[in-house]
Design a protein around this motif. Sequence first.
Motif, PDB file in Angstrom:
ATOM      1  N   MET A   1       0.802  -1.132   0.020  1.00  0.00           N
ATOM      2  CA  MET A   1       0.047   0.028   0.069  1.00  0.00           C
ATOM      3  C   MET A   1       1.058   1.292  -0.049  1.00  0.00           C
ATOM      4  SD  MET A   1      -3.251   0.748  -0.087  1.00  0.00           S
ATOM      5  CE  MET A   1      -4.424   2.130   0.476  1.00  0.00           C
ATOM      6  N   ASN A   2       2.119   1.153   0.847  1.00  0.00           N
ATOM      7  CA  ASN A   2       3.030   2.314   0.891  1.00  0.00           C
ATOM      8  C   ASN A   2       3.574   2.597  -0.419  1.00  0.00           C
ATOM      9  OD1 ASN A   2       2.280   2.919   3.715  1.00  0.00           O
ATOM     10  ND2 ASN A   2       3.691   1.580   4.283  1.00  0.00           N
ATOM     11  N   ASN A   3       3.634   1.661  -1.420  1.00  0.00           N
ATOM     12  CA  ASN A   3       4.528   2.009  -2.607  1.00  0.00           C
ATOM     13  C   ASN A   3       3.552   2.248  -3.859  1.00  0.00           C
ATOM     14  OD1 ASN A   3       6.692   0.380  -1.515  1.00  0.00           O
ATOM     15  ND2 ASN A   3       5.919  -1.632  -2.140  1.00  0.00           N
ATOM     16  N   LEU A   6      -0.289   8.528  -4.321  1.00  0.00           N
ATOM     17  CA  LEU A   6      -1.381   8.963  -3.712  1.00  0.00           C
ATOM     18  C   LEU A   6      -2.571   8.827  -4.468  1.00  0.00           C
ATOM     19  CD1 LEU A   6      -2.352  10.355  -1.135  1.00  0.00           C
ATOM     20  CD2 LEU A   6      -1.745  12.471  -2.128  1.00  0.00           C
ATOM     21  N   ARG A   7      -2.514   9.180  -5.785  1.00  0.00           N
ATOM     22  CA  ARG A   7      -3.638   9.159  -6.489  1.00  0.00           C
ATOM     23  C   ARG A   7      -4.354   7.510  -6.581  1.00  0.00           C
ATOM     24  NH1 ARG A   7      -3.914  10.468 -13.151  1.00  0.00           N
ATOM     25  NH2 ARG A   7      -6.077  10.401 -13.278  1.00  0.00           N
ATOM     26  N   MET A   8      -3.471   6.628  -6.561  1.00  0.00           N
ATOM     27  CA  MET A   8      -4.175   5.378  -6.669  1.00  0.00           C
ATOM     28  C   MET A   8      -4.524   4.682  -5.291  1.00  0.00           C
ATOM     29  SD  MET A   8      -4.515   2.553  -8.563  1.00  0.00           S
ATOM     30  CE  MET A   8      -3.652   3.129  -9.861  1.00  0.00           C
ATOM     31  N   ARG A   9      -3.936   5.348  -4.163  1.00  0.00           N
ATOM     32  CA  ARG A   9      -4.371   4.780  -2.985  1.00  0.00           C
ATOM     33  C   ARG A   9      -5.632   5.584  -2.506  1.00  0.00           C
ATOM     34  NH1 ARG A   9       0.246   6.190   1.185  1.00  0.00           N
ATOM     35  NH2 ARG A   9       1.206   7.326  -0.506  1.00  0.00           N
ATOM     36  N   THR A  11      -7.893   6.467  -4.893  1.00  0.00           N
ATOM     37  CA  THR A  11      -8.876   5.650  -5.824  1.00  0.00           C
ATOM     38  C   THR A  11      -9.322   4.282  -5.133  1.00  0.00           C
ATOM     39  OG1 THR A  11      -7.826   6.818  -7.717  1.00  0.00           O
ATOM     40  CG2 THR A  11      -9.402   4.778  -8.161  1.00  0.00           C
ATOM     41  N   LEU A  12      -8.373   3.842  -4.731  1.00  0.00           N
ATOM     42  CA  LEU A  12      -8.660   2.480  -3.922  1.00  0.00           C
ATOM     43  C   LEU A  12      -9.614   2.595  -2.854  1.00  0.00           C
ATOM     44  CD1 LEU A  12      -5.590   0.516  -4.080  1.00  0.00           C
ATOM     45  CD2 LEU A  12      -7.472   0.027  -5.584  1.00  0.00           C
ATOM     46  N   LEU A  13      -9.329   3.450  -1.797  1.00  0.00           N
ATOM     47  CA  LEU A  13      -9.956   3.756  -0.682  1.00  0.00           C
ATOM     48  C   LEU A  13     -11.341   4.050  -1.137  1.00  0.00           C
ATOM     49  CD1 LEU A  13      -7.441   5.559   1.555  1.00  0.00           C
ATOM     50  CD2 LEU A  13      -8.179   3.009   1.842  1.00  0.00           C
ATOM     51  N   THR A  14     -11.456   5.190  -1.711  1.00  0.00           N
ATOM     52  CA  THR A  14     -12.823   5.811  -2.339  1.00  0.00           C
ATOM     53  C   THR A  14     -13.419   4.772  -2.968  1.00  0.00           C
ATOM     54  OG1 THR A  14     -11.905   8.145  -2.409  1.00  0.00           O
ATOM     55  CG2 THR A  14     -14.089   7.744  -3.456  1.00  0.00           C
ATOM     56  N   GLY A  15     -12.695   3.954  -4.096  1.00  0.00           N
ATOM     57  CA  GLY A  15     -13.710   2.918  -4.672  1.00  0.00           C
ATOM     58  C   GLY A  15     -14.217   1.938  -3.967  1.00  0.00           C
ATOM     59  N   CYS A  16     -13.397   1.645  -2.808  1.00  0.00           N
ATOM     60  CA  CYS A  16     -13.812   0.398  -1.946  1.00  0.00           C
ATOM     61  C   CYS A  16     -15.100   0.893  -1.208  1.00  0.00           C
ATOM     62  CB  CYS A  16     -13.008   0.108  -0.739  1.00  0.00           C
ATOM     63  SG  CYS A  16     -11.516  -0.791  -1.479  1.00  0.00           S
ATOM     64  N   ILE A  17     -15.373   1.981  -0.909  1.00  0.00           N
ATOM     65  CA  ILE A  17     -16.661   2.751  -0.220  1.00  0.00           C
ATOM     66  C   ILE A  17     -17.414   2.640  -1.563  1.00  0.00           C
ATOM     67  CG2 ILE A  17     -17.753   4.616   0.897  1.00  0.00           C
ATOM     68  CD1 ILE A  17     -14.902   5.239   1.991  1.00  0.00           C
ATOM     69  N   TYR A 106     -10.998   7.610 -10.192  1.00  0.00           N
ATOM     70  CA  TYR A 106      -9.505   7.796 -10.698  1.00  0.00           C
ATOM     71  C   TYR A 106      -9.208   9.114 -11.513  1.00  0.00           C
ATOM     72  CZ  TYR A 106      -4.921   6.674 -12.534  1.00  0.00           C
ATOM     73  OH  TYR A 106      -3.659   6.593 -13.093  1.00  0.00           O
ATOM     74  N   ALA A 107     -10.175   9.526 -12.171  1.00  0.00           N
ATOM     75  CA  ALA A 107      -9.917  10.618 -12.947  1.00  0.00           C
ATOM     76  C   ALA A 107     -10.166  12.070 -12.164  1.00  0.00           C
ATOM     77  CB  ALA A 107     -10.935  10.883 -14.155  1.00  0.00           C
ATOM     78  N   VAL A 108     -11.176  12.035 -11.328  1.00  0.00           N
ATOM     79  CA  VAL A 108     -11.449  13.069 -10.511  1.00  0.00           C
ATOM     80  C   VAL A 108     -10.359  13.175  -9.677  1.00  0.00           C
ATOM     81  CG1 VAL A 108     -12.823  14.074  -8.571  1.00  0.00           C
ATOM     82  CG2 VAL A 108     -13.861  13.012 -10.800  1.00  0.00           C
ATOM     83  N   ALA A 109      -9.662  12.129  -8.777  1.00  0.00           N
ATOM     84  CA  ALA A 109      -8.556  12.213  -7.876  1.00  0.00           C
ATOM     85  C   ALA A 109      -7.384  12.864  -8.575  1.00  0.00           C
ATOM     86  CB  ALA A 109      -8.323  11.025  -7.411  1.00  0.00           C
TER      87      ALA A 109
END
Length: 382
Positions: A1-3, A6-9, A11-17, A106-109
Amino acid sequence: MNNLTLRMRLTLLTGCIFVVVTILLTLLSIYSAEEKIVQPITKTILNQEKRLHQEIVEETTVENKMSQGIVSHIEVTDVREAKEKFINQSLIGMLIIIIAGIATIYAVAGRALKPVNVLSQKIENISEHNLSQRIEDISTKDEMGDLAAAFNHMLDRLEKSFLYQKSFAANAAHELKTPLTTMKAGIQVLKLEKSPTVEDYKENLEVTEQCTQRLIQVVNDLLTLAYEQTEHFSDDFELKAMFDAITQELQPLCIEKSITISVDMDVKTITGNQTLLYRVFFNMIENAIKYNHKNGIVEIHGRVSNRAAHISITDSGIGIPKDQLHYIFEPFYRVDHSRARGLGGSGLGLSIVRTIVEKHQGKINVNSTLNVGTTFEVVLPM
């Protein structure tokens, strides 16, 4: 996760929700369709079929009843097929919404984090060689604007610190070079003399001794400024006794310039490092005498206010220009270089004073008027 970026993290967090919410809404819609539509319709059809089987009407034949039952069974089958079709379409729609939603996130982030990338690129271009450069393109009032402003403030402090270090190194080199140059000149003069006398040697030795003493004083003062280790600050001692000892030690200098010292001390005892505080007040009183007029006065007052000891030292001396008051605590700074050098000292006295006072969690203030006098006030917590 740390690798991950910031955009991908994000996206993943918001995408999970987003996925969890979409699945819950789909299940809720399927459940609502089952409870509110499918079951009531099925129940109505079954009730109608039951009533048909129970009716005994003379005009109705057995063939008509069987045909009506077949019709009812077909209607129930249609409802179940519609239900399955609705569930399948809901699941397909859910998958489409999830994929489209994550792509949108992803685009908005990326768009939201664009100022971060811009700030990162600008920070990468700043080094110790261009500390005067500032972040100017980010003028928003949000967190990014606050971050850019905070970074600019940090650059201001770093630039001042680098300039201070350069000035300090140059001044220290000058203070060390001057006595060394004097010593070297004396040695060269002796070498040029074909037959130097004993007096020549004595004179050269005296000059060398004075220069050596000055070098030792500068080095010791520099070590004092650089010494950051915590001292023992729990001594309880009487201030009146300390000032009496200081005035007694400086009595020859007072007699030389006909200076009168008065002490009015309402503060009885104070807690701190007695040796360091002795040096603080010794340096301040010594300066008050050195930079005073002939037949001048030095007044020392002590009072307690707001649970702190306020100790002021006032002289009737030459004073300090207002535009230079801010710099007098800097190492090697002298208001009048020629006169200050003639009076002795390394130019580190007030810097050491401020360092010691700050180590005691106190502060020092100064107020001065040219050719009228100067007042230094030291505030120490009781």
